[in-house]
Design a protein around this motif. Structure first.
Motif, PDB file in Angstrom:
ATOM      1  N   UNK A 143       0.853  -1.183   0.000  1.00  0.00           N
ATOM      2  CA  UNK A 143       0.000   0.000   0.000  1.00  0.00           C
ATOM      3  C   UNK A 143       0.891   1.235   0.000  1.00  0.00           C
ATOM      4  N   UNK A 144       0.292   2.393   0.267  1.00  0.00           N
ATOM      5  CA  UNK A 144       1.107   3.611   0.276  1.00  0.00           C
ATOM      6  C   UNK A 144       1.864   3.746   1.607  1.00  0.00           C
ATOM      7  N   UNK A 145       3.124   4.170   1.517  1.00  0.00           N
ATOM      8  CA  UNK A 145       3.956   4.342   2.715  1.00  0.00           C
ATOM      9  C   UNK A 145       3.626   5.696   3.344  1.00  0.00           C
ATOM     10  N   UNK A 146       3.280   5.664   4.639  1.00  0.00           N
ATOM     11  CA  UNK A 146       2.957   6.901   5.376  1.00  0.00           C
ATOM     12  C   UNK A 146       3.910   6.989   6.563  1.00  0.00           C
ATOM     13  N   UNK A 147       4.504   8.165   6.776  1.00  0.00           N
ATOM     14  CA  UNK A 147       5.521   8.271   7.832  1.00  0.00           C
ATOM     15  C   UNK A 147       5.202   9.389   8.818  1.00  0.00           C
ATOM     16  N   UNK A 148       5.686   9.153  10.025  1.00  0.00           N
ATOM     17  CA  UNK A 148       5.514  10.169  11.066  1.00  0.00           C
ATOM     18  C   UNK A 148       6.814  10.243  11.857  1.00  0.00           C
ATOM     19  N   UNK A 149       7.257  11.447  12.186  1.00  0.00           N
ATOM     20  CA  UNK A 149       8.485  11.586  12.950  1.00  0.00           C
ATOM     21  C   UNK A 149       8.924  13.035  12.960  1.00  0.00           C
ATOM     22  N   UNK A 150       9.925  13.368  13.776  1.00  0.00           N
ATOM     23  CA  UNK A 150      10.315  14.773  13.921  1.00  0.00           C
ATOM     24  C   UNK A 150      10.955  15.385  12.683  1.00  0.00           C
ATOM     25  N   UNK A 151      11.421  14.549  11.734  1.00  0.00           N
ATOM     26  CA  UNK A 151      12.014  15.115  10.508  1.00  0.00           C
ATOM     27  C   UNK A 151      11.000  15.185   9.371  1.00  0.00           C
ATOM     28  N   UNK A 152       9.743  14.884   9.669  1.00  0.00           N
ATOM     29  CA  UNK A 152       8.710  14.878   8.625  1.00  0.00           C
ATOM     30  C   UNK A 152       8.111  16.284   8.477  1.00  0.00           C
ATOM     31  N   UNK A 153       8.128  16.795   7.258  1.00  0.00           N
ATOM     32  CA  UNK A 153       7.636  18.162   7.027  1.00  0.00           C
ATOM     33  C   UNK A 153       6.118  18.215   7.151  1.00  0.00           C
ATOM     34  N   UNK A 154       5.611  19.396   7.456  1.00  0.00           N
ATOM     35  CA  UNK A 154       4.170  19.543   7.669  1.00  0.00           C
ATOM     36  C   UNK A 154       3.421  20.090   6.455  1.00  0.00           C
ATOM     37  N   UNK A 155       4.142  20.776   5.568  1.00  0.00           N
ATOM     38  CA  UNK A 155       3.410  21.369   4.432  1.00  0.00           C
ATOM     39  C   UNK A 155       4.342  21.698   3.270  1.00  0.00           C
ATOM     40  N   UNK A 156       3.724  21.923   2.109  1.00  0.00           N
ATOM     41  CA  UNK A 156       4.434  22.488   0.957  1.00  0.00           C
ATOM     42  C   UNK A 156       4.175  23.976   0.968  1.00  0.00           C
ATOM     43  N   UNK A 157       5.129  24.718   0.423  1.00  0.00           N
ATOM     44  CA  UNK A 157       4.972  26.166   0.409  1.00  0.00           C
ATOM     45  C   UNK A 157       4.028  26.583  -0.723  1.00  0.00           C
ATOM     46  N   UNK A 158       2.976  27.290  -0.352  1.00  0.00           N
ATOM     47  CA  UNK A 158       2.007  27.808  -1.330  1.00  0.00           C
ATOM     48  C   UNK A 158       1.450  26.724  -2.250  1.00  0.00           C
ATOM     49  N   UNK A 159       1.251  25.534  -1.715  1.00  0.00           N
ATOM     50  CA  UNK A 159       0.687  24.444  -2.513  1.00  0.00           C
ATOM     51  C   UNK A 159      -0.370  23.749  -1.671  1.00  0.00           C
ATOM     52  N   UNK A 160      -1.487  24.442  -1.494  1.00  0.00           N
ATOM     53  CA  UNK A 160      -2.516  23.930  -0.589  1.00  0.00           C
ATOM     54  C   UNK A 160      -3.018  22.559  -1.041  1.00  0.00           C
ATOM     55  N   UNK A 161      -3.171  22.382  -2.363  1.00  0.00           N
ATOM     56  CA  UNK A 161      -3.771  21.111  -2.772  1.00  0.00           C
ATOM     57  C   UNK A 161      -2.756  19.975  -2.643  1.00  0.00           C
ATOM     58  N   UNK A 162      -1.466  20.245  -2.937  1.00  0.00           N
ATOM     59  CA  UNK A 162      -0.446  19.200  -2.741  1.00  0.00           C
ATOM     60  C   UNK A 162      -0.339  18.850  -1.258  1.00  0.00           C
ATOM     61  N   UNK A 163      -0.450  19.863  -0.399  1.00  0.00           N
ATOM     62  CA  UNK A 163      -0.397  19.614   1.049  1.00  0.00           C
ATOM     63  C   UNK A 163      -1.583  18.740   1.456  1.00  0.00           C
ATOM     64  N   UNK A 164      -2.746  19.069   0.934  1.00  0.00           N
ATOM     65  CA  UNK A 164      -3.949  18.304   1.271  1.00  0.00           C
ATOM     66  C   UNK A 164      -3.815  16.839   0.813  1.00  0.00           C
ATOM     67  N   UNK A 165      -3.212  16.649  -0.353  1.00  0.00           N
ATOM     68  CA  UNK A 165      -3.034  15.296  -0.898  1.00  0.00           C
ATOM     69  C   UNK A 165      -2.033  14.479  -0.087  1.00  0.00           C
ATOM     70  N   UNK A 166      -1.027  15.160   0.483  1.00  0.00           N
ATOM     71  CA  UNK A 166       0.104  14.413   1.062  1.00  0.00           C
ATOM     72  C   UNK A 166       0.112  14.345   2.585  1.00  0.00           C
ATOM     73  N   UNK A 167      -0.672  15.170   3.249  1.00  0.00           N
ATOM     74  CA  UNK A 167      -0.555  15.233   4.710  1.00  0.00           C
ATOM     75  C   UNK A 167      -1.816  14.724   5.398  1.00  0.00           C
TER      76      UNK A 167
END
Ligand code: ATP
Length: 587
Positions: A406-430
Motif C-alpha cells: 500500500x502507500x507508505x505513510x511516515x511520522x516523525x520529527x524530521x517529517x515536514x508539515x506542508x508544501x509552500x504555497x501548494x494547498x492542494x499538494x499539502x492536502x493530498x500528502x498530509x
C-alpha cells in the motif's frame, strides 16, 4: 512560549567554534589546469566569525529576518559562510537543484516569491534571461565575479559589502566593542528554509523546513549513523555538506558539478579523500556507480582502495545491488554502504547496511521489491490502502497488515508539515494525527511511494504510486491488483541482456495494458534482426510467466536510452516513456 523560541541550527556551529576553534570545518578542492589540486580551508572559529560577519552585512544591505532568498551559489567557502549566515540571521534560504531544468526553475521561483536573489554570475545571467523572481525580488547580491558585473546584473557583490564593512570596522577601531551579530532564535515550527523536490513525478514542490526538522536530522546522523565530532566527510551533496559543520565534522568538497554527479572525475574525489583521510562519504547512487567503475578499472597491481573510509552513506534514489558490490571492493573489510530511504519531505526515514542488502537479492529478483531497511529511531512507518483521495484525519484502522502493499505513510520529527504555497499538494500528502494533541509531530506524510512492512519490521519499497499500472485488459490474471513498477522491473532485470526496464501502461483497443520498456546492456545489439528481437521478447515473456507479480505482461519495447533525472541518473521518467510507448505501438 519563551522556551520554544530557541531554535537555530547554527547553535551547533557556535558550540563547535567554542570547543574546537582550530579544527577543520570546511575544505574546498580545486583542480588546477596543471592537474594539481589546491585546497581552501576554514576552521570552526573562522566559519563562525565569517558567517557572523556576513549576517551583519546582509542585514545592513536590507536582507533581514523573515525574508526569503534564492541561493544559487556553487559549493565554496562562500557557500558555507553564506548559508550559515542566512540561518543565523533568520533569513529563509530557498534551495533548488539547478539540474531540474529552466521551466521547473521558473515555476519554483514564481511560487516561492523570493525577496532577494544571491547567486554566482552565471545564476544572475540566467535570472535576467528567464525573468526568475522578477515580480518579487528586491535585493540582488553576486558571489564571485567582478564588482562591475555585480553592478550590471546583480545589485552589488558580497565582496564589496564585506570590504565596506571592514573599512567601517577599522574606522571604528578605537571604539571598545566590535559590532557582533546576534543569532536569531526561532520558534521550532517557524519556517527556516524552503527545499524543492526534484520533480520526478511532476512539477517540483517547495517543502517547508523548520529548525526542528534540521535538529531531528542531526540527531539521526549522530545516533543512527554514529557520526562523531572530528570526522571528515567527503561531501558531494551541497545540502548534506552543511550538516558536517553542524555535527562537528569537516566537510571536504571535491571539485565536481554537484548537480550532475555522473560527470564527476573520480580522481578528484579519490585525491580529496586521500588528502584529508576522510572517514565518511556521502554519495548518491550515481556516484557509487561511477566511483565503483573507476576503482574496478584500476589494474590489479594498483587497485584503488579507500582505507580511511569507515562509513558510506548513500541516499536519494535506489542504488543497484551490483553497483554497491563493485564499489564495496574499494572499502576495508567490515565497512558498509548505508542505504538511506527518504524524500525531500522527510529524510532520512529508514536505513539498511550493504551486508544485509546483499542478502535480499533473491527476494528483489523474484518480485519482493527493494528492501530499504528498518525505520530510524523516532520514525513510525504505516502502510495504507492505495487511494488518490485526500485523507484529512489519521485513524489507526487505516494501517494495513504486515506483508500487504500500500502507500507508505511516515511520522516523525524530521517529517515536514506542508508544501509552500501548494494547498492542494499539502492536502493530498498530509494527514493530521490528533492522537498526540496539538504537539509538533502531529502530521503524517504520504510518501507517494508504495511498499510493505515484513514480519521483522523491515520496509520494502515497490515503486512510486503514480507508476503503478491498473490494467483492465481482458485475460489479465490479477484483475483487482495493480502491477507495481519496481517488483515487476526487477524480475525482468535478471535477464542477462537487460540493463534496466520500466513498466508503463498503454491503451490498446480501449483497454489499459502493462508494457515493459527495455534498455539493453551495453554492447547488446538486437534491433537489427527482427527474429532476434522476437526471441528476446519470448524469453522475457517466459520470465514474466514464472511470477505472479508479472503474469500477464506480454508487451515489450526496446528503448535506446531511458530518460532519467540528471542528479541521480536513476529515476526513470516513466511518464515520458509511457507517451513514447503509446506512440510507438500506435504507429
Ligand atoms: N533508498 C531508496 N530506495 C528507493 N527509492 C528511493 C530511495 N531513496 C529515495 N527514493 C525515491 O526518491 C523519492 C524522493 O525523491 P525527491 O525527494 O528528490 O523527490 P522526487 O520524488 O524525485 O520528486 P517529486 O516528489 O517532485 O516527484 C522517494 O519518494 C523514493 O521514491
Amino acid at each position: 512560549m519563551a522556551e520554544q523560541h530557541q531554535a537555530n541550527i547554527c547553535r551547533h556551529l557556535k558550540r563547535a567554534a567554542e570547543e574546537t576553534p582550530d579544527a577543520l570545518a570546511v575544505a574546498v578542492q580545486k583542480r588546477l589546469l596543471t592537474g594539481r589540486f589546491r585546497y581552501q580551508e576554514l576552521n570552526f572559529a573562522e566559519l563562525d566569525a565569517e558567517s557572523d560577519r556576513i549576517a551583519r552585512v546582509l542585514a545592513e544591505y536590507g536582507i533581514t529576518r523573515g525574508m526569503k532568498v534564492v541561493l544559487m551559489v556553487t559549493p565554496s567557502l562562500d557557500f558555507f559562510a553564506l548559508t550559515f549566515a542566512l540561518f543565523k540571521a533568520g533569513v529563509i534560504p530557498i534551495l533548488v537543484d539547478p539540474g531540474m531544468g529552466i521551466k521547473n526553475l521558473r515555476q519554483c521561483f514564481a511560487e516561492a516569491e523570493p525577496d532577494a536573489f544571491i547567486g554566482i554570475p552565471k545564476a544572475h545571467i540566467a535570472r535576467c534571461l528567464f525573468g526568475w523572481g522578477k515580480a518579487s525580488v528586491r535585493r540582488l547580491l553576486t558571489v564571485g565575479g567582478s564588482e562591475l558585473f555585480a553592478k550590471a546584473f546583480g545589485g552589488t557583490s558580497l565582496k564589496a559589502l564585506l570590504k565596506a564593512d571592514a573599512n567601517s570596522q577599522s574606522s571604528h577601531a578605537n571604539n571598545e566593542t566590535p559590532i557582533t551579530h546576534n543569532m536569531a532564535l526561532l520558534g521550532s515550527d517557524e519556517m527556516a528554509a524552503i527545499l524543492f523536490t526534484s520533480g520526478s513525478t511532476g512539477t517540483p514542490k517547495g517543502v517547508v523546513y523548520t529548525h526542528a526538522m534540521f535538529e531531528a536530522q542531526i540527531n539521526v546522523l549522530k545516533n543512527d549513523y554514529g557520526i562523531v565530532p572530528g570526522e571528515r566527510d567527503l561531501a558531494t551533496f551541497p545540502l548534506f555538506s552543511l550538516f558536517g559543520p553542524a555535527l562537528g565534522m569537516a566537510s571536504i568538497v571535491p571539485d565536481m558539478d554537484a548537480s550532475k554527479p555522473i560527470t564527476a572525475n573520480p580522481d578528484n574525489l579519490f585525491a580529496a579523500i586521500e588528502q584529508y583521510q576522510c572517514s565518511n562519504m556521502f554519495v548518491n547512487p550515481a556516484l557509487i556507480e561511477r566511483l565503483g567503475q573507476a576503482g574496478a578499472a584500476s589494474t590489479e597491481a594498483k587497485a584503488h582502495t579507500l582505507p580511511s573510509i569507515r562509513r558510506v552513506i548513500s541516499a536519494g534514489a535506489p542504488a543497484t545491488i551490483s553497483s554497491i558490490a563493485r564499489f564495496s571492493k574499494m572499502l576495508k573489510d567490515g565497512v558498509e554502504v548505508l542505504n538511506s530511504y527518504g524524500a525531500t519531505e522527510s529524510l532520512p526515514l529508514a536505513m539498511i547496511g550493504s551486508e544485509q542488502l546483499l542478502n535480499t537479492t533473491d527476494i528483489t529478483d523474484s518480485g519482493g521489491g527493494i528492501c530499504v531497511g528498518k525505520p530510524v529511531d523516532g520514525v513510525d512507518v504505516a502502510i495504507i490502502a492505495i487511494t488518490e483521495d485526500p485523507i484529512t484525519e489519521w485513524d489507526e484502522a487505516l494501517r494495513l497488515p504486515v506483508g500487504t502493499i500500500g502507500e507508505i505513510v511516515v511520522k516523525g520529527p524530521m517529517v515536514s508539515h506542508s508544501y509552500y504555497h501548494r494547498a492542494s499538494a499539502t492536502e493530498q500528502a498530509k494527514i493530521i494525527d490528533s492522537a498526540d494533541g496539538p504537539a509538533e509531530h502531529s502530521v503524517r506524510h504520504r510518501m507517494g511511494d508504495l511498499g510493505y512492512l515484513d514480519q521483522h519490521g523491515q520496509l520494502w519499497m515497490c515503486g512510486r504510486k503514480a507508476h503503478r499500472v491498473e490494467a483492465n485488459r481482458a485475460g489479465s490474471i490479477f484483475d483487482d491488483e495493480p502491477y507495481f513498477s519496481i517488483p515487476c522491473e526487477r524480475i525482468f532485470n535478471t535477464h542477462p541482456k537487460v540493463r534496466r526496464t520500466a513498466l508503463v501502461g498503454v491503451e490498446i483497443r480501449g483497454e489499459t495494458a502493462p508494457l515493459l520498456c527495455v534498455e539493453l546492456e551495453k554492447g547488446v545489439e538486437l534491433e537489427k534482426s527482427e527474429s532476434a528481437v522476437e526471441h528476446f521478447y519470448d524469453e522475457l515473456r517466459a520470465i514474466g510467466e514464472k511470477h505472479r507479480q508479472t503474469a500477464g505482461i506480454a508487451d515489450f519495447l526496446i528503448h535506446p536510452d531511458f530518460p532519467v533525472d540528471i542528479r541521480h541518473n536513476a529515476k526513470i521518467f516513466r511518464e515520458k516513456l509511457a507517451v513514447w510507448a503509446q506512440d510507438s505501438i500506435s504507429e
